[in-house]
Design a protein around this motif. Structure first.
Motif, PDB file in Angstrom:
ATOM      1  N   TRP A  10       0.201  -4.087   6.803  1.00  0.00           N
ATOM      2  CA  TRP A  10       0.290  -2.637   6.960  1.00  0.00           C
ATOM      3  C   TRP A  10      -0.905  -1.911   6.330  1.00  0.00           C
ATOM      4  O   TRP A  10      -0.794  -0.779   5.887  1.00  0.00           O
ATOM      5  N   ASP A  11      -2.041  -2.543   6.231  1.00  0.00           N
ATOM      6  CA  ASP A  11      -3.224  -1.916   5.635  1.00  0.00           C
ATOM      7  C   ASP A  11      -3.643  -0.708   6.468  1.00  0.00           C
ATOM      8  O   ASP A  11      -3.448  -0.671   7.673  1.00  0.00           O
ATOM      9  N   THR A  12      -4.228   0.272   5.794  1.00  0.00           N
ATOM     10  CA  THR A  12      -4.635   1.484   6.492  1.00  0.00           C
ATOM     11  C   THR A  12      -5.918   2.053   5.880  1.00  0.00           C
ATOM     12  O   THR A  12      -6.087   2.017   4.665  1.00  0.00           O
ATOM     13  N   ASP A  62       7.733  -2.298   2.272  1.00  0.00           N
ATOM     14  CA  ASP A  62       8.105  -3.494   3.020  1.00  0.00           C
ATOM     15  C   ASP A  62       7.848  -4.719   2.147  1.00  0.00           C
ATOM     16  O   ASP A  62       6.944  -4.727   1.321  1.00  0.00           O
ATOM     17  N   PHE A  63       8.674  -5.734   2.339  1.00  0.00           N
ATOM     18  CA  PHE A  63       8.491  -6.991   1.605  1.00  0.00           C
ATOM     19  C   PHE A  63       7.733  -8.019   2.435  1.00  0.00           C
ATOM     20  O   PHE A  63       7.732  -9.200   2.112  1.00  0.00           O
ATOM     21  N   VAL A  70       4.414  -4.285   0.021  1.00  0.00           N
ATOM     22  CA  VAL A  70       3.441  -3.270   0.367  1.00  0.00           C
ATOM     23  C   VAL A  70       4.148  -1.915   0.295  1.00  0.00           C
ATOM     24  O   VAL A  70       5.312  -1.788   0.677  1.00  0.00           O
ATOM     25  N   HIS A  71       3.431  -0.931  -0.240  1.00  0.00           N
ATOM     26  CA  HIS A  71       3.987   0.418  -0.386  1.00  0.00           C
ATOM     27  C   HIS A  71       2.890   1.423  -0.058  1.00  0.00           C
ATOM     28  O   HIS A  71       1.721   1.204  -0.374  1.00  0.00           O
ATOM     29  N   MET A  72       3.284   2.529   0.524  1.00  0.00           N
ATOM     30  CA  MET A  72       2.377   3.662   0.669  1.00  0.00           C
ATOM     31  C   MET A  72       3.175   4.916   0.380  1.00  0.00           C
ATOM     32  O   MET A  72       4.282   5.095   0.899  1.00  0.00           O
ATOM     33  N   ARG A  88      -1.401   6.755  -2.292  1.00  0.00           N
ATOM     34  CA  ARG A  88      -1.596   5.372  -2.761  1.00  0.00           C
ATOM     35  C   ARG A  88      -1.050   4.359  -1.764  1.00  0.00           C
ATOM     36  O   ARG A  88       0.072   4.452  -1.299  1.00  0.00           O
ATOM     37  N   TYR A  89      -1.898   3.355  -1.479  1.00  0.00           N
ATOM     38  CA  TYR A  89      -1.504   2.163  -0.730  1.00  0.00           C
ATOM     39  C   TYR A  89      -1.593   0.997  -1.710  1.00  0.00           C
ATOM     40  O   TYR A  89      -2.613   0.823  -2.378  1.00  0.00           O
TER      41      TYR A  89
END
Length: 162
Positions: A10-12, A62-63, A70-72, A88-89
């Motif tokens: 889920w990188d952005t 998400d795990f 991963v968190h945003m 924050r990502y």
């Protein structure tokens, strides 16, 4: 058809959208580079100045199929003399990779500029364990503090005149 690599973490590259209306009624968003951060961290740490408003908005958590997390999210704080926003990502792939991408916005009331600080930390697990044996349980704030002044952190500072 061009085949794109699928990023399951889920990188952005998102750093936020900023548009301000100029005196002429035109939308403006021209960021200029700064040599160093102009975010007044002392003002933000001043406990004598009360926080008038604070809110956190999680965008996603998400795990990643039990391979990590991963968190945003975004956090906003309004004080008597300024406002501050953190986007924050944060990613940890178990025993592989740690990544923290932060975008900080700061505006001091009475001034005609907004500052933006963009930082990216990316470190593989093996390198990270050299800094802390507890790397697998540290949270994003702790990761950021640990690596912010190292070769693993890339920081860009910008200013927007309103």
């Amino acid at each position: 058809i061009k085949l794109e690599e699928y990023d399951w973490t889920w990188d952005t590259p998102f750093i936020g959208l900023t548009f301000f209306t100029s005196k002429e009624g035109i939308l403006v968003s021209h960021w200029e580079s700064c040599n160093e951060s102009s975010i007044d961290y002392d003002m933000l740490k001043d406990s004598a100045c009360p926080i008038l408003f604070f809110h956190e908005v999680p965008f996603y958590d998400d795990f990643i199929h039990d391979h990590g997390e991963v968190h945003m999210s975004s956090k906003i704080r309004v004080m008597e003399n300024c406002w501050f926003l953190l986007l924050r990502y944060w990613l940890r792939v178990h025993k592989v990779l740690i990544k923290v991408s932060d975008v900080r916005y700061f505006h001091k009331f009475g001034q005609n500029e907004v500052f933006r600080e963009i930082s990216h930390i990316k470190v593989n697990y093996e390198e990270a364990t050299k800094f802390s044996e507890e790397i697998s349980i540290l949270k994003a704030d702790e990761i950021y503090s640990l690596f912010k002044d190292t070769k693993f952190c890339n920081v860009t500072c910008e200013r927007l005149d309103m």
